[in-house]
Design an enzyme around this catalytic site. Structure first.
Site: not given
Ligand SMILES: NC(=O)c1ccc[n+]([C@@H]2O[C@H](COP(=O)([O-])OP(=O)(O)OC[C@H]3O[C@@H](n4cnc5c(N)ncnc54)[C@H](OP(=O)(O)O)[C@@H]3O)[C@@H](O)[C@H]2O)c1
Length: 282
Positions: A48, A53, A78, A111
Site C-alpha cells: 500500500d 508518500y 492513491k 486518498h
Molecule cells: N489512507 C490514509 O489516509 C492512510 C493514513 C495513514 C496510514 N495509511 C496506511 O496504513 C499503513 C499503516 O498505518 P501507520 O503507518 O500509521 O501505522 P501502524 O501500522 O498502525 O503502526 C506503525 C508504527 O508501529 C511500529 N510497529 C510496527 N510493527 C511493530 C511491532 N511489531 N512492534 C513494535 N512496533 C511496531 C512502527 O515502527 P517501525 O516502523 O519503526 O518499526 C511504526 O512506528 C500506512 O503505512 C499506510 O500505508 C493510510
C-alpha cells in the site's frame, strides 16, 4: 483466513491479499527499498503506497529487485488531494504508474474526499474525480477502484454511480472502530481496509491490550492486527524494522476469543490520530 496470501474477494470478483504492507512515512530511497523487499521476502504480496508518500519510485524499485513477478503482487496507490478533478486524476494516475514502473494498478484510491469545510461544490468534485477513476477502471488500467477516508455522506453519491467503490480505506484499530461507516461500507459490498491497525504505534503501551496479548503469548502489535482481521477488515501494518515486519506476519496461529474481542470493542477512543476527513485543510 489461514495465511498472509489468503484473499478477500471484492464485489467485482478481484481478489486482494488479506494483509497489506503499509508504507506511509517510510522515506524514499534505501529505507523504502529495503523495507518493501523485506516485506515481500516475509510473504506479503500486497503493498500500500500513495503519491503523497513520495516513495512510489522506491516501491517500484523494490518490486523489481524482489524477483517476484508483478502479476503476483497486489499494488495499491492513491490519488492526492491536489490532483482531484477529471483531467487531473487521469494525469496523476499516469504519473503514479510511471513512478511505480508498472503499467497497471491493482487498486487506486481517492486518498481523501473533498470536504465541505474547503469546497462548496465538494460533492461535484468527488464525482468528477470518480468519473475519471471509473474510466481508468473500465479501460483495464486499474483492476479495482475505491476511496479512502470517506464518511457516509461522502460515499452516498458515489454508491449510486455506474461503478461504485470497491474499497474504503479508513482509520480503524482497537479503540477507534468507526462502526457507522464500517457498517455502511459493508452493507454496500465495499471492503473496509484499516489504516494504522496499531494506531501508528500509539496502542503498543496500552496496559489492557498488553494483558490480553500475553494470554495468547503474542505481542500487542500481533493482537491488534489480528483484531482487525477477525472483524473482516483488511489490516495494513507498517514497519521499517525487519524483525517487526516478520513479527507482523505471524497472525494465524491464534484466535482471539469472543470475550476478548468484546473487551477490545469496548475500549473507546484510544490511539485516535485526530484526523477528521471533514475537517482537514490539506
Ligand atoms: N489512507 C490514509 O489516509 C492512510 C493514513 C495513514 C496510514 N495509511 C496506511 O496504513 C499503513 C499503516 O498505518 P501507520 O503507518 O500509521 O501505522 P501502524 O501500522 O498502525 O503502526 C506503525 C508504527 O508501529 C511500529 N510497529 C510496527 N510493527 C511493530 C511491532 N511489531 N512492534 C513494535 N512496533 C511496531 C512502527 O515502527 P517501525 O516502523 O519503526 O518499526 C511504526 O512506528 C500506512 O503505512 C499506510 O500505508 C493510510
Amino acid at each position: 483466513m489461514n495465511q498472509l496470501t489468503d484473499t478477500f474477494k471484492l464485489y467485482n470478483g478481484a481478489r486482494i491479499p488479506g494483509v497489506g504492507f503499509g508504507t506511509w512515512q517510510i522515506p524514499s530511497g534505501e529505507t523504502t527499498v529495503n523495507s518493501v523487499k523485506k516485506a515481500i521476502e516475509a510473504g506479503y504480496r500486497h503493498i500500500d503506497t500513495a503519491a503523497d508518500y513520495g516513495n512510489e519510485g522506491s516501491v517500484g524499485q523494490a518490486i523489481k529487485e524482489s524477483g517476484v513477478n508483478r502479476e503476483d503482487l497486489f499494488l495499491t496507490s492513491k490519488l492526492w488531494n491536489t490532483d482531484r478533478g477529471y483531467e487531473e486524476t487521469k494525469a496523476a494516475f499516469e504519473e503514479t504508474v510511471k513512478k511505480l514502473g508498472t503499467d497497471y494498478l491493482d487498486l487506486y484510491l481517492i486518498h481523501f474526499p473533498a470536504n465541505a469545510a474547503q469546497y462548496d461544490n465538494w460533492n461535484e468534485i468527488n464525482l468528477e474525480t470518480w468519473k475519471a477513476m471509473t474510466e481508468l477502471y473500465q479501460a483495464g488500467k486499474i483492476k479495482a477502484i475505491g476511496v479512502s477516508n470517506f464518511k457516509i455522506h461522502h460515499l452516498e453519491s458515489l454508491v449510486q454511480t455506474e461503478v461504485k467503490p470497491m474499497v474504503n480505506q479508513i482509520e480503524y484499530h482497537a479503540g477507534f472502530t468507526q462502526d457507522e461507516v464500517v457498517d455502511y461500507s459493508k452493507n454496500h459490498d465495499i471492503l473496509v481496509e484499516a489504516w494504522s491497525p496499531i494506531g501508528s504505534g500509539r496502542l503498543l503501551e496500552n496496559e489492557s491490550l498488553k494483558e490480553i496479548a500475553q494470554k495468547y503469548d503474542k505481542t500487542v502489535a500481533q493482537l491488534c492486527i489480528r483484531y482487525v482481521l477477525q472483524n473482516d477488515i483488511l489490516p495494513l501494518p507498517k514497519s521499517v524494522t525487519p524483525e517487526r515486519i516478520e513479527e507482523n506476519t505471524h497472525l494465524f496461529d491464534f484466535e482471539i476469543t469472543d470475550e476478548d474481542m468484546k473487551a477490545i470493542d469496548a475500549m473507546e477512543n484510544i490511539g485516535y490520530s485526530g484526523m477528521d476527513p471533514d475537517e482537514i485543510d490539506f
